[in-house]
Scaffold this motif. Structure first.
Motif, mmCIF file in Angstrom:
data_model
loop_
_atom_site.group_PDB
_atom_site.id
_atom_site.type_symbol
_atom_site.label_atom_id
_atom_site.label_comp_id
_atom_site.label_asym_id
_atom_site.label_seq_id
_atom_site.Cartn_x
_atom_site.Cartn_y
_atom_site.Cartn_z
ATOM 1 N N ARG A 3 1.094 -1.158 0.162
ATOM 2 C CA ARG A 3 -0.035 -0.278 -0.214
ATOM 3 C C ARG A 3 0.576 1.252 -0.078
ATOM 4 O O ARG A 3 2.168 0.908 0.757
ATOM 5 C CB ARG A 3 -0.859 -0.032 1.314
ATOM 6 N N TRP A 4 0.857 2.678 -0.082
ATOM 7 C CA TRP A 4 1.495 3.419 -0.274
ATOM 8 C C TRP A 4 1.313 3.973 0.948
ATOM 9 O O TRP A 4 0.087 4.198 1.929
ATOM 10 C CB TRP A 4 0.187 4.533 -1.322
ATOM 11 N N CYS A 5 2.696 4.412 1.807
ATOM 12 C CA CYS A 5 2.839 5.256 2.567
ATOM 13 C C CYS A 5 3.297 6.527 2.420
ATOM 14 O O CYS A 5 4.222 6.377 1.742
ATOM 15 C CB CYS A 5 3.645 3.688 3.794
ATOM 16 N N GLN A 22 5.694 2.916 -1.431
ATOM 17 C CA GLN A 22 4.556 1.692 -1.314
ATOM 18 C C GLN A 22 5.103 0.218 -0.686
ATOM 19 O O GLN A 22 6.605 -0.199 -0.596
ATOM 20 C CB GLN A 22 4.664 0.846 -3.020
ATOM 21 N N THR A 26 3.813 -1.017 8.204
ATOM 22 C CA THR A 26 4.248 0.410 8.843
ATOM 23 C C THR A 26 5.951 0.249 8.980
ATOM 24 O O THR A 26 6.918 1.019 8.030
ATOM 25 C CB THR A 26 3.528 0.674 10.252
ATOM 26 N N ILE A 58 -0.732 5.405 6.437
ATOM 27 C CA ILE A 58 -1.293 4.400 6.187
ATOM 28 C C ILE A 58 -2.869 3.987 6.196
ATOM 29 O O ILE A 58 -2.894 4.109 7.207
ATOM 30 C CB ILE A 58 -0.774 2.829 6.082
ATOM 31 N N ASP A 59 -3.550 4.638 4.987
ATOM 32 C CA ASP A 59 -4.849 4.422 5.100
ATOM 33 C C ASP A 59 -5.613 5.442 6.008
ATOM 34 O O ASP A 59 -6.048 5.233 7.067
ATOM 35 C CB ASP A 59 -5.514 3.278 5.485
ATOM 36 N N SER A 60 -4.815 6.793 5.851
ATOM 37 C CA SER A 60 -5.545 8.036 6.964
ATOM 38 C C SER A 60 -5.077 8.079 8.918
ATOM 39 O O SER A 60 -5.753 8.242 8.966
ATOM 40 C CB SER A 60 -6.633 8.441 6.921
ATOM 41 N N LYS A 61 -4.593 6.434 8.511
ATOM 42 C CA LYS A 61 -4.439 5.995 10.482
ATOM 43 C C LYS A 61 -2.038 6.513 10.345
ATOM 44 O O LYS A 61 -1.241 6.049 9.573
ATOM 45 C CB LYS A 61 -3.872 4.701 10.676
#
Length: 95
Positions: A3-5, A22, A26, A58-61
């Motif tokens: 995932r994009w981070c 990517q 974490t 990641i994913d707004s977290k």
């Protein structure tokens, strides 16, 4: 699954330095930041140590990864990963 981070480190002067990667986790994202920083010294990213703190989004977290914990994770991964994946991982630099 990758995932994009966005990984951010704050330098000694309080400036924030971010990099989009990517990654599968974490810790993987923070390790990719270290890898990029060491492979591209002219990028202007701060010097990293085990006392560095990585902020990974990641994913707004937002997640915090302590440098010492990252170093321990890297060493564990090096000993646990086998085959082609382990070989590729071992080529990444560490701090």
């Amino acid at each position: 699954m990758e995932r994009w981070c966005t990984v951010t480190v704050t330098d000694a002067e309080g400036r924030r330095h971010s990099l989009d990667v990517q990654a599968t986790s974490t810790y993987d994202a923070a390790h990719l930041y270290v890898t990029h920083s060491l492979n591209h010294p002219a990028s202007g990213l701060p010097n990293l140590t085990t006392s560095s703190v990585f902020e990974v989004v990641i994913d707004s977290k937002v997640h915090r990864v302590e440098g010492a914990s990252l170093h321990a994770w890297i060493e564990r991964q090096k000993s646990e990963l086998k085959g082609p994946k382990g070989r590729l991982f071992s080529l990444r630099p560490t701090f």
